[in-house]
Write an enzyme that holds these catalytic residues in place. Structure first.
Site, PDB file in Angstrom:
ATOM      1  N   CYS A  47      13.320  12.081   5.192  1.00  0.00           N
ATOM      2  CA  CYS A  47      13.592  11.675   6.578  1.00  0.00           C
ATOM      3  C   CYS A  47      15.050  11.932   6.949  1.00  0.00           C
ATOM      4  O   CYS A  47      15.394  11.992   8.126  1.00  0.00           O
ATOM      5  CB  CYS A  47      13.237  10.204   6.761  1.00  0.00           C
ATOM      6  SG  CYS A  47      14.044   9.155   5.542  1.00  0.00           S
TER       7      CYS A  47
ATOM      8  N   LYS B 200       0.846  -1.201   0.000  1.00  0.00           N
ATOM      9  CA  LYS B 200       0.000   0.000   0.000  1.00  0.00           C
ATOM     10  C   LYS B 200       0.880   1.251   0.000  1.00  0.00           C
ATOM     11  O   LYS B 200       1.653   1.476   0.914  1.00  0.00           O
ATOM     12  CB  LYS B 200      -0.881   0.036   1.258  1.00  0.00           C
ATOM     13  CG  LYS B 200      -1.951   1.116   1.167  1.00  0.00           C
ATOM     14  CD  LYS B 200      -2.596   1.437   2.489  1.00  0.00           C
ATOM     15  CE  LYS B 200      -1.927   2.564   3.223  1.00  0.00           C
ATOM     16  NZ  LYS B 200      -1.974   3.879   2.542  1.00  0.00           N
TER      17      LYS B 200
ATOM     18  N   GLU C 199      10.994   1.799   9.527  1.00  0.00           N
ATOM     19  CA  GLU C 199      11.863   2.945   9.197  1.00  0.00           C
ATOM     20  C   GLU C 199      11.049   4.192   9.499  1.00  0.00           C
ATOM     21  O   GLU C 199      10.110   4.509   8.769  1.00  0.00           O
ATOM     22  CB  GLU C 199      12.245   2.905   7.709  1.00  0.00           C
ATOM     23  CG  GLU C 199      12.967   1.651   7.265  1.00  0.00           C
ATOM     24  CD  GLU C 199      14.378   1.566   7.814  1.00  0.00           C
ATOM     25  OE1 GLU C 199      14.925   2.593   8.243  1.00  0.00           O
ATOM     26  OE2 GLU C 199      14.931   0.455   7.838  1.00  0.00           O
TER      27      GLU C 199
ATOM     28  N   GLU D 177       9.903  16.188  15.032  1.00  0.00           N
ATOM     29  CA  GLU D 177      10.087  16.172  13.582  1.00  0.00           C
ATOM     30  C   GLU D 177       9.064  17.100  12.917  1.00  0.00           C
ATOM     31  O   GLU D 177       7.865  16.927  13.081  1.00  0.00           O
ATOM     32  CB  GLU D 177       9.907  14.744  13.057  1.00  0.00           C
ATOM     33  CG  GLU D 177      10.235  14.646  11.579  1.00  0.00           C
ATOM     34  CD  GLU D 177       9.959  13.265  10.993  1.00  0.00           C
ATOM     35  OE1 GLU D 177       8.924  12.683  11.314  1.00  0.00           O
ATOM     36  OE2 GLU D 177      10.800  12.794  10.201  1.00  0.00           O
TER      37      GLU D 177
HETATM   38  P1  NDP Z   1       2.526   8.021   8.080  1.00  0.00           P
HETATM   39  O1  NDP Z   1       3.064   7.267   9.232  1.00  0.00           O
HETATM   40  O2  NDP Z   1       1.349   8.895   8.300  1.00  0.00           O
HETATM   41  O3  NDP Z   1       2.118   7.044   6.899  1.00  0.00           O
HETATM   42  C1  NDP Z   1       3.004   6.137   6.289  1.00  0.00           C
HETATM   43  C2  NDP Z   1       2.203   5.051   5.607  1.00  0.00           C
HETATM   44  O4  NDP Z   1       1.517   4.288   6.601  1.00  0.00           O
HETATM   45  C3  NDP Z   1       1.121   5.579   4.667  1.00  0.00           C
HETATM   46  O5  NDP Z   1       0.957   4.678   3.597  1.00  0.00           O
HETATM   47  C4  NDP Z   1      -0.091   5.582   5.561  1.00  0.00           C
HETATM   48  O6  NDP Z   1      -1.290   5.556   4.842  1.00  0.00           O
HETATM   49  C5  NDP Z   1       0.135   4.289   6.341  1.00  0.00           C
HETATM   50  N1  NDP Z   1      -0.580   4.185   7.613  1.00  0.00           N
HETATM   51  C6  NDP Z   1      -1.062   5.176   8.404  1.00  0.00           C
HETATM   52  N2  NDP Z   1      -1.670   4.650   9.497  1.00  0.00           N
HETATM   53  C7  NDP Z   1      -1.573   3.306   9.389  1.00  0.00           C
HETATM   54  C8  NDP Z   1      -2.025   2.209  10.196  1.00  0.00           C
HETATM   55  N3  NDP Z   1      -2.696   2.386  11.344  1.00  0.00           N
HETATM   56  N4  NDP Z   1      -1.743   0.946   9.785  1.00  0.00           N
HETATM   57  C9  NDP Z   1      -1.060   0.738   8.645  1.00  0.00           C
HETATM   58  N5  NDP Z   1      -0.636   1.723   7.828  1.00  0.00           N
HETATM   59  C10 NDP Z   1      -0.872   3.002   8.202  1.00  0.00           C
HETATM   60  O7  NDP Z   1       3.755   8.825   7.475  1.00  0.00           O
HETATM   61  P2  NDP Z   1       3.732   9.888   6.319  1.00  0.00           P
HETATM   62  O8  NDP Z   1       3.134   9.284   5.102  1.00  0.00           O
HETATM   63  O9  NDP Z   1       3.171  11.150   6.865  1.00  0.00           O
HETATM   64  O10 NDP Z   1       5.296  10.050   6.025  1.00  0.00           O
HETATM   65  C11 NDP Z   1       6.112  10.914   6.711  1.00  0.00           C
HETATM   66  C12 NDP Z   1       6.888  10.174   7.781  1.00  0.00           C
HETATM   67  O11 NDP Z   1       7.656   9.138   7.198  1.00  0.00           O
HETATM   68  C13 NDP Z   1       7.893  11.076   8.465  1.00  0.00           C
HETATM   69  O12 NDP Z   1       7.831  10.860   9.857  1.00  0.00           O
HETATM   70  C14 NDP Z   1       9.226  10.614   7.926  1.00  0.00           C
HETATM   71  O13 NDP Z   1      10.318  10.831   8.768  1.00  0.00           O
HETATM   72  C15 NDP Z   1       8.982   9.150   7.742  1.00  0.00           C
HETATM   73  N6  NDP Z   1       9.948   8.600   6.799  1.00  0.00           N
HETATM   74  C16 NDP Z   1      10.934   7.776   7.272  1.00  0.00           C
HETATM   75  C17 NDP Z   1      11.922   7.281   6.430  1.00  0.00           C
HETATM   76  C18 NDP Z   1      12.970   6.342   6.928  1.00  0.00           C
HETATM   77  O14 NDP Z   1      13.590   5.675   6.090  1.00  0.00           O
HETATM   78  N7  NDP Z   1      13.228   6.246   8.203  1.00  0.00           N
HETATM   79  C19 NDP Z   1      11.946   7.661   5.010  1.00  0.00           C
HETATM   80  C20 NDP Z   1      10.866   8.523   4.625  1.00  0.00           C
HETATM   81  C21 NDP Z   1       9.900   8.983   5.491  1.00  0.00           C
HETATM   82  P3  NDP Z   1      -2.014   6.897   4.315  1.00  0.00           P
HETATM   83  O15 NDP Z   1      -1.013   7.982   4.155  1.00  0.00           O
HETATM   84  O16 NDP Z   1      -2.530   6.459   3.018  1.00  0.00           O
HETATM   85  O17 NDP Z   1      -3.085   7.223   5.297  1.00  0.00           O
END
Ligand code: NDP
Length: 481
Positions: free
Chosen positions: A282, A173, A248, A383
């Site tokens: 990130c 997803k 991650e 963050e």
């Molecule tokens: P989110 O945690 O909001 O979402 C990440 C993914 O998880 C999306 O596909 C989201 O769906 C999905 N998701 C949300 N809630 C759930 C749940 N309860 N169960 C399963 N899946 C879920 O992050 P963001 O999309 O806002 O991304 C930004 C974040 O990602 C920042 O904190 C950034 O630091 C981190 N990041 C970390 C990296 C790393 O390598 N450490 C690299 C890049 C980003 P949907 O958005 O469709 O609701």
């Protein structure tokens, strides 16, 4: 444009018939619809993956590798289309999507197509006991991959490529905020001859579609990239089911600058590490610590360079910074800026929304530099994930190290110095998964990638990813001589 789920090699509508609006952040307009998939769609994707698994896991490495390389070739062939789609969906400059996001998505497939042919396991001869042990590394079965919106195709493929290279079948997803290039990837997989059901892409909200993947009793491993709070929730659902988890998560990365560094290189790279992709990476160095003796000069030079960045329409060639990903995210980032003064921060550059011609409703923000005096302020502890950096001075190595480590996150750090002893001391003592010395985001896909503390659990990249996506089994064969 309306997109569909990709299940069993076919494009299908969500079973409940529900859709979510998809926005173009550069214009602040709805431009398409994304499936709001339910548990039933995830179940259908799981069934397709389960059916495909016996055959795919027995496909020779040569054949798997050939298909992955074909996917990579097709991504490069369609670079223009994919980069345009990524830029429209996410708001990032098209130049960045062309130079970084899409080529890297192709590299992910190329890399794991080759890595799987070199992946081997250990054998241990139990001398004197007439036995030989060896480790079988078998694919897990059906695995779940969930990725965020900031580097959509780049991070989506970073998970999918090793998962399928290792012989698993996937239910994946992408973020509902940026689903377009994941949708296009389905077409590419069909064209490359990936067997039906090996990759299934289900679109929808994290809290429903994502949750259904994580909670599915037979999806035995979850590779997740996203926010720390979401990661903690996913762990709480997956841990009691004893799933394998790779998380991650967020970062609040220090960029530590000593007076003995190569100043011009540091300055140019620091502009990039602060504001690339509107600061929505990130790995961005959002806390800048500068040695006191060059602090005032750095402040002048950094502001001057940042002022040259052009915030504009992502599709314009000369744009350095495009739009933030959504109205909600813009509001979140702006709230940190607006609260800066209350925390004793001083905005020394930026801080305001930008109106771009012909894109008046887009989500644009100036690159913003805030001088802070207390590392404990929320600007330095939480963050923000936008085009906002803080600057603060330090006097000694000990103080710099203490400031850098005094944060709940531990993803990456950047160090600017030409002192070898200091390089070694900081490399050992920085509490992060990655340390860059005199560079930033220089990636070699063989290296372990991931963070410590609240930045995650586990490592991706290289053989670490192939280890994650396989289950090691010890075989002990006794043979009397
Ligand atoms: P989110 O945690 O909001 O979402 C990440 C993914 O998880 C999306 O596909 C989201 O769906 C999905 N998701 C949300 N809630 C759930 C749940 N309860 N169960 C399963 N899946 C879920 O992050 P963001 O999309 O806002 O991304 C930004 C974040 O990602 C920042 O904190 C950034 O630091 C981190 N990041 C970390 C990296 C790393 O390598 N450490 C690299 C890049 C980003 P949907 O958005 O469709 O609701």
């Amino acid at each position: 444009m309306n997109i569909q789920n990709y299940i069993n090699g076919e494009f299908v509508n969500p079973i409940n018939g529900e859709y979510i609006d998809n926005y173009n952040p550069s214009k602040g307009e709805i431009y398409g619809q994304t499936p709001n998939s339910s548990k039933e769609d995830v179940e259908s994707a799981y069934q397709a993956a389960k059916t495909a698994f016996p055959s795919w896991s027995n496909t020779t490495l040569e054949e798997r590798s050939k298909i992955l390389l074909k996917i990579a070739d097709l991504i490069l062939e369609k670079l223009e289309v994919l980069a345009t789609a990524e830029s429209k969906d996410n708001g990032k400059p098209i130049s960045l999507a062309k130079q970084v996001d899409i080529p890297r998505a192709a590299s992910n497939f190329q890399f794991f197509a080759n890595a799987i042919t070199q992946f081997s396991s250990e054998a241990h001869e139990s001398v004197g006991l007439n036995a030989v042990n060896f480790t079988l590394r078998q694919p897990i079965g059906v695995v779940g991959c969930i990725s965020p919106w900031n580097l959509p195709l780049y991070l989506f493929t970073w998970k999918i490529a090793p998962a399928i290279a290792a012989g698993n079948c996937v239910v994946a997803k992408p973020s509902e905020i940026t689903p377009m290039t994941a949708y296009l990837l389905g077409e590419i997989c069909n064209e490359a001859g990936l067997p039906k059901g090996v990759l299934n892409i289900v679109h929808g909200l994290g809290t429903s579609t994502g949750q259904a993947i994580v909670a599915h009793p037979n999806i035995k491993a979850i590779s997740f990239t996203g926010g720390t709070k979401t990661g903690a929730h996913i762990a709480s659902v997956a841990a009691p089911m004893f799933k394998k988890l790779s998380l991650e998560l967020g970062g609040k990365n220090p960029n530590i600058i000593f007076a003995d560094c190569d100043y011009e290189k540091m300055l140019a790279t620091t502009v990039r590490s602060s504001f690339a992709n509107q600061g929505q990476i990130c790995l961005c160095g959002s806390r800048i610590f500068v040695e006191e003796k060059i602090y005032e000069q750095f402040k002048i030079d950094f502001i001057k360079k940042v002022a040259e960045l052009k915030v504009g329409n992502p599709s314009a060639k000369d744009t350095n910074m495009g739009a933030l990903v959504s109205a909600a995210h813009l509001a979140k980032v702006k709230s940190y800026i607006d609260g800066a003064k209350l925390e004793g921060g001083k905005i020394v550059f930026g801080g305001n929304k930008v109106t771009v011609e012909n894109c008046e409703n887009g989500y644009y923000l100036q690159p913003t530099i805030i001088e802070v005096f207390d590392n404990k302020c929320s600007l330095n502890q939480e963050e923000i994930f936008g085009p906002v950096v803080t600057i603060i001075s330090f006097k000694t190595d000990e103080e710099a190290l203490q400031l850098a480590n005094d944060v709940p996150y531990g993803l990456s750090a950047t160090l600017w110095t030409n002192n070898l002893n200091r390089t070694m001391q900081f490399s050992k003592q920085l509490q992060t998964g990655i340390v860059w010395v005199n560079t930033w985001m220089l990636r070699d896909l063989r290296t372990p990638f991931g963070g410590v503390k609240n930045s995650g659990v586990g490592r991706e990249g290289g053989f670490e990813a192939l280890r994650f996506f396989t289950e090691p089994k010890n075989i002990c064969i006794y043979s009397p001589s």
